[in-house]
Write an enzyme that holds these catalytic residues in place. Sequence first.
Site, PDB file in Angstrom:
ATOM      1  N   GLU A 152       0.833  -1.202   0.000  1.00  0.00           N
ATOM      2  CA  GLU A 152       0.000   0.000   0.000  1.00  0.00           C
ATOM      3  C   GLU A 152       0.865   1.248   0.000  1.00  0.00           C
ATOM      4  O   GLU A 152       0.453   2.294  -0.510  1.00  0.00           O
ATOM      5  CB  GLU A 152      -0.931  -0.007   1.213  1.00  0.00           C
ATOM      6  CG  GLU A 152      -2.101   0.965   1.096  1.00  0.00           C
ATOM      7  CD  GLU A 152      -3.153   0.756   2.166  1.00  0.00           C
ATOM      8  OE1 GLU A 152      -4.202   0.152   1.862  1.00  0.00           O
ATOM      9  OE2 GLU A 152      -2.921   1.193   3.313  1.00  0.00           O
ATOM     10  N   HIS A 206       7.381 -27.042   2.784  1.00  0.00           N
ATOM     11  CA  HIS A 206       6.605 -28.143   2.207  1.00  0.00           C
ATOM     12  C   HIS A 206       5.502 -27.624   1.284  1.00  0.00           C
ATOM     13  O   HIS A 206       4.560 -28.356   0.972  1.00  0.00           O
ATOM     14  CB  HIS A 206       6.018 -28.999   3.327  1.00  0.00           C
ATOM     15  CG  HIS A 206       7.071 -29.589   4.209  1.00  0.00           C
ATOM     16  ND1 HIS A 206       7.686 -30.789   3.940  1.00  0.00           N
ATOM     17  CD2 HIS A 206       7.657 -29.108   5.341  1.00  0.00           C
ATOM     18  CE1 HIS A 206       8.594 -31.043   4.881  1.00  0.00           C
ATOM     19  NE2 HIS A 206       8.593 -30.037   5.741  1.00  0.00           N
ATOM     20  N   LYS A 241     -14.014   1.553  -3.905  1.00  0.00           N
ATOM     21  CA  LYS A 241     -14.948   1.912  -2.834  1.00  0.00           C
ATOM     22  C   LYS A 241     -16.089   2.776  -3.369  1.00  0.00           C
ATOM     23  O   LYS A 241     -17.256   2.590  -3.009  1.00  0.00           O
ATOM     24  CB  LYS A 241     -14.197   2.648  -1.721  1.00  0.00           C
ATOM     25  CG  LYS A 241     -13.332   1.741  -0.874  1.00  0.00           C
ATOM     26  CD  LYS A 241     -12.271   2.499  -0.101  1.00  0.00           C
ATOM     27  CE  LYS A 241     -12.853   3.495   0.854  1.00  0.00           C
ATOM     28  NZ  LYS A 241     -11.798   4.119   1.700  1.00  0.00           N
TER      29      LYS A 241
END
EC number: 5.3.1.9
Length: 544
Positions: free
Chosen positions: A354, A385, A510
Amino acid sequence: MSAALTETPAWQALQAHFETLHSVHLRDLFAADPGRGERLTAEGAGLYLDYSKHRVTDETLDLLVALAHARGLPERRDAMFGGEKINVTEGRAVLHTALRAPRGSDVLVDGRNVVPDVHEVLERMAAFAQQVRSGSWLGHTGKPIRAIVNIGIGGSDLGPVMAYEALRHYAQRELTVRFVSNVDGTDLVEKTRDLTAEETLFIVSSKTFTTQETMANAQSARAWLLSALGDEAAVARHFVAVSTNAEAVQKFGIDTANMFEFWDWVGGRYSMDSAIGLSLMLAIGPDGFRELLSGFHDMDEHFRTAPLEANLPVLMGLLGVWYNNFFGAETLAVLPYDQYLAYFPAYLQQLDMESNGKHVTLDGQEVTYQTGPVVWGQPGTNGQHAFYQLIHQGTKLIPCDFIAFAQTLNPLPLPGGAPHHDLLMANVFAQTEALAFGKTLEEVLAEGVDAALAPHRVFDGNRPTSTLLVDRLTPRTLGALIALYEHKVFVQGVIWDVNSFDQWGVELGKVLARRIVKELGADEPELSHDSSTNALIRRYRERR
């Protein structure tokens, strides 16, 4: 900046140097310098950095430090600490460092010392935390608080949840602490399913008290509480706020005496050591929280005063630029070998991506070079793994940060074998060695491996890593570790000439979401998006 980054003499010197160095193997660098592993290290604020397994020479480091000077890093650093409004797109100072400045310090914003304000809020937080932790803060029905639910998103969530998980060893176990961030109702439902309303305290963390996801969750939490307790007056005993919008807080039903403020010179992703960290203080106590702040301040002072060539955030920042912009590396893997730091990579994703995920310079010009990397990771040894295969033998260069602690908080012997912590640490050292030096075809064949299989068993090596080795995970060393990455991100932002302290990239979605949510509730008005979005909305309407 007076010249584009890639046109500066310092950058061009690095580019020429890269052409001579990029094919040199770490095996050769170590063979030529037997003391390299001890020499290419740095220490500060309780953290020890081994950067010897990087594809650099002394000349590389000198050129990188010269680049930092050419980009004005010392001056920009001093401007930040001095309260200058270096967040140019929002006209704000950037002073998360003031949040951990000791009492009596002077940090000026518009000519006013903000340190007394910081400590006044800290004292109020501490007094409240002591009440809750001691059981003297009573809920609406007279019962003490047993569960804390922090409601926030982004910087109001990622920092506190990461630090709580990291410091769980030091937390008051009688208190259950949970974090709700996602507007998906499942998050709130599952986090409250086994809680008792009479014993639950919600912290609503939103500077403006208008953040869509946070306020949706807060209103639903309020309804959950009232469905159990019935009385509107209960809200004031079961909700507190971290905000600056006193009017909205009061309208919600929260007593403004229980509103803890912070300031516009604190960015969300840099705010966990402000009142945003109230949930953490409730968990680990005021003394533990102050130790955390001391660790932040230790690293602040190291960053502010250490020579660039021995400065941990500077070294890590410059090494990141070296791989990002010259080797073409696109990601950074952060690999903490401590289960308590499971959320640390996710926290760094916001902090780094950000901050430096930007495409224009401070003066609004399109960049002509790569900026922030993709940050990701997982605790060791789990990642070994899962994705280490690609790091070892894949075609992508992925620099890695290994983080480990010499002392475990949970010693666990293994009957008939090495202790768990020795097994863990052996893997840290083995992985960085394997990534650096690999295994040649000749070495594989010398082990008697079949010639047809041998190429599959070759490890090229030359994979760069940093190792941060810390004595013990404590509130203080965690604070120093977080501040290290904060300042590393700042260093890279200065080199790339971007604003590391705004986040306009989150705004467009938004705005569109506010429009679309109204369209989801009815068949009208006529949709006017692109054909894909229109079709998705219609399908959702039909099938919900």
